[in-house]
Design a protein around this motif. Structure first.
Motif, PDB file in Angstrom:
ATOM      1  N   ARG A  15      -3.215   2.997  -3.235  1.00 57.59           N
ATOM      2  CA  ARG A  15      -1.453   2.759  -2.291  1.00 57.59           C
ATOM      3  C   ARG A  15      -1.033   4.381  -2.491  1.00 57.59           C
ATOM      4  O   ARG A  15       0.152   4.096  -1.989  1.00 57.59           O
ATOM      5  CB  ARG A  15      -1.369   2.226  -3.932  1.00 57.59           C
ATOM      6  CG  ARG A  15       0.817   1.832  -4.087  1.00 57.59           C
ATOM      7  CD  ARG A  15       0.926   1.656  -5.490  1.00 57.59           C
ATOM      8  NE  ARG A  15       0.446   0.201  -5.860  1.00 57.59           N
ATOM      9  CZ  ARG A  15      -0.615   0.154  -6.860  1.00 57.59           C
ATOM     10  NH1 ARG A  15      -0.680   1.669  -7.676  1.00 57.59           N
ATOM     11  NH2 ARG A  15      -0.715  -1.342  -7.146  1.00 57.59           N
ATOM     12  N   GLU A  16      -1.517   5.248  -3.210  1.00 56.36           N
ATOM     13  CA  GLU A  16      -0.730   6.747  -3.292  1.00 56.36           C
ATOM     14  C   GLU A  16      -1.202   7.029  -1.901  1.00 56.36           C
ATOM     15  O   GLU A  16       0.037   7.134  -0.898  1.00 56.36           O
ATOM     16  CB  GLU A  16      -0.805   7.650  -4.516  1.00 56.36           C
ATOM     17  CG  GLU A  16      -0.363   8.949  -4.438  1.00 56.36           C
ATOM     18  CD  GLU A  16      -1.458   9.171  -5.176  1.00 56.36           C
ATOM     19  OE1 GLU A  16      -1.226  11.538  -4.449  1.00 56.36           O
ATOM     20  OE2 GLU A  16      -1.549   9.538  -6.042  1.00 56.36           O
ATOM     21  N   PHE A  18      -1.807   5.427   1.107  1.00 53.26           N
ATOM     22  CA  PHE A  18      -0.782   4.718   2.375  1.00 53.26           C
ATOM     23  C   PHE A  18       0.366   4.658   2.214  1.00 53.26           C
ATOM     24  O   PHE A  18       1.365   4.587   2.835  1.00 53.26           O
ATOM     25  CB  PHE A  18      -1.098   3.230   1.737  1.00 53.26           C
ATOM     26  CG  PHE A  18      -2.741   2.876   2.868  1.00 53.26           C
ATOM     27  CD1 PHE A  18      -3.023   3.072   3.698  1.00 53.26           C
ATOM     28  CD2 PHE A  18      -3.626   2.472   1.586  1.00 53.26           C
ATOM     29  CE1 PHE A  18      -4.545   2.182   4.319  1.00 53.26           C
ATOM     30  CE2 PHE A  18      -5.031   2.007   2.732  1.00 53.26           C
ATOM     31  CZ  PHE A  18      -4.613   2.519   3.757  1.00 53.26           C
ATOM     32  N   ASP A  19       0.834   4.492   0.712  1.00 51.85           N
ATOM     33  CA  ASP A  19       2.536   5.042   0.614  1.00 51.85           C
ATOM     34  C   ASP A  19       3.007   6.625   1.446  1.00 51.85           C
ATOM     35  O   ASP A  19       4.195   6.760   2.091  1.00 51.85           O
ATOM     36  CB  ASP A  19       3.324   5.786  -0.661  1.00 51.85           C
ATOM     37  CG  ASP A  19       3.528   4.019  -1.375  1.00 51.85           C
ATOM     38  OD1 ASP A  19       3.172   3.323  -1.025  1.00 51.85           O
ATOM     39  OD2 ASP A  19       3.270   4.210  -2.644  1.00 51.85           O
ATOM     40  N   ASP A  83       0.815  -6.722   0.259  1.00 47.30           N
ATOM     41  CA  ASP A  83      -0.301  -5.695   0.413  1.00 47.30           C
ATOM     42  C   ASP A  83       0.384  -4.474  -0.892  1.00 47.30           C
ATOM     43  O   ASP A  83       1.500  -4.209  -1.637  1.00 47.30           O
ATOM     44  CB  ASP A  83       0.670  -4.441   1.345  1.00 47.30           C
ATOM     45  CG  ASP A  83      -0.586  -3.087   2.011  1.00 47.30           C
ATOM     46  OD1 ASP A  83      -1.140  -3.354   3.293  1.00 47.30           O
ATOM     47  OD2 ASP A  83      -0.306  -2.491   1.700  1.00 47.30           O
ATOM     48  N   SER A  85       1.299  -1.505  -0.988  1.00 42.56           N
ATOM     49  CA  SER A  85       1.729   0.070  -0.828  1.00 42.56           C
ATOM     50  C   SER A  85       3.157  -0.277  -0.119  1.00 42.56           C
ATOM     51  O   SER A  85       3.633  -1.364   0.422  1.00 42.56           O
ATOM     52  CB  SER A  85       1.085   1.277   0.299  1.00 42.56           C
ATOM     53  OG  SER A  85       2.013   1.906   0.821  1.00 42.56           O
ATOM     54  N   THR A 109       4.610  -7.453  -2.367  1.00 39.19           N
ATOM     55  CA  THR A 109       4.110  -6.418  -3.229  1.00 39.19           C
ATOM     56  C   THR A 109       2.831  -7.031  -3.411  1.00 39.19           C
ATOM     57  O   THR A 109       3.554  -8.445  -4.531  1.00 39.19           O
ATOM     58  CB  THR A 109       4.001  -5.365  -4.009  1.00 39.19           C
ATOM     59  OG1 THR A 109       5.124  -5.139  -3.935  1.00 39.19           O
ATOM     60  CG2 THR A 109       3.388  -4.781  -4.729  1.00 39.19           C
TER      61      THR A 109
END
Length: 238
Positions: A15-16, A18-19, A83, A85, A109
């Motif tokens: 997640r981090e 792709f952010d 998703d 992200s 999300t």
């Protein structure tokens, strides 16, 4: 494997990651794949269209390319894209609005292993370049199967390691030398563009992945090689 190898779970790190890379993801994705990814997505859309779905679940929808393409090309269908992200989803929402598809594509999300979708609620589920990032691949496949109606289909597009020696050599050079340098320089996150190609090598071979699909509740599972085995399109029926 994980992108950053911290004490966080793989899911948290993905997640981090792709952010972080969301702002440059589309440009790098198309450029570094030499636009072949667009061809593969078109093939997925044509395949999904044959099933005449009314409700599609697009898991790991990212910036929404596949969800938008399906909504555009499959008449009367509704697409739910999920998703982890929010950074990727923010870009997807802008693209959906620009395409005038707000009423056809809904984005939210979502966690592939604990989808908020009801049992037997969708006709087709898709995943494009996302299953290798699942925290628990078996759990993700099982939960996607739960959301499909009886007779519904899953269609997965994912990278793989080519078996052809020449294709494998070129692919290996591109992934080890070119992608991390260019991706890292543009996105300012080299570890992300080291993880992404390395995760392809960690992903199960097509035969093994078909077995996992069968265990998750799918039948008539098949794999279609794309571009000398650089990717595969997997199809299964619940």
């Amino acid at each position: 494997m994980k992108p950053y190898n911290t004490e966080q779970t793989k899911k948290e790190e993905v997640r981090e990651m792709f952010d972080r890379i969301a702002p440059t993801y589309d440009m790098l994705n198309h450029t570094l794949s030499l636009n072949i990814d667009r061809l593969w997505r078109r093939r997925v859309v044509r395949l999904v269209r044959r099933f005449a779905p009314r409700r599609i679940l697009d898991v790991a929808t990212g910036t929404g390319d596949l969800a938008i393409a399906m909504a555009r090309r499959i008449r009367g269908t509704q697409v739910l894209g999920v998703d982890l992200s929010e950074g990727m989803l923010d870009i997807a929402r802008r693209k959906v609005a620009e395409a005038g598809l707000d009423g056809r594509v809904v984005l939210d999300t979502g966690d592939a292993e604990r989808l908020f979708v009801s049992d037997s609620a969708v006709d087709v589920a898709t995943v494009a370049f996302g299953v290798r990032n699942f925290g628990d691949l078996d759990a993700g496949l099982r939960d996607i199967a739960r959301t499909l109606r009886e007779g519904g289909r899953i269609v997965i597009l994912e990278f793989s390691t080519p078996r052809n020696p020449l294709a494998r050599a070129f692919y290996g050079f591109w992934n080890r030398r070119v992608l991390p340098r260019v991706g890292g320089m543009v996105s300012r996150d080299r570890k992300a563009y080291e993880y992404l190609p390395e995760s392809i090598g960690e992903f199960p071979a097509p035969e093994r992945f078909l077995e996992m699909m069968s265990r998750a509740g799918f039948r008539n599972c098949k794999a279609r090689s794309q571009s000398f085995g650089i990717a595969h399109i997997y199809v299964g029926e619940k």
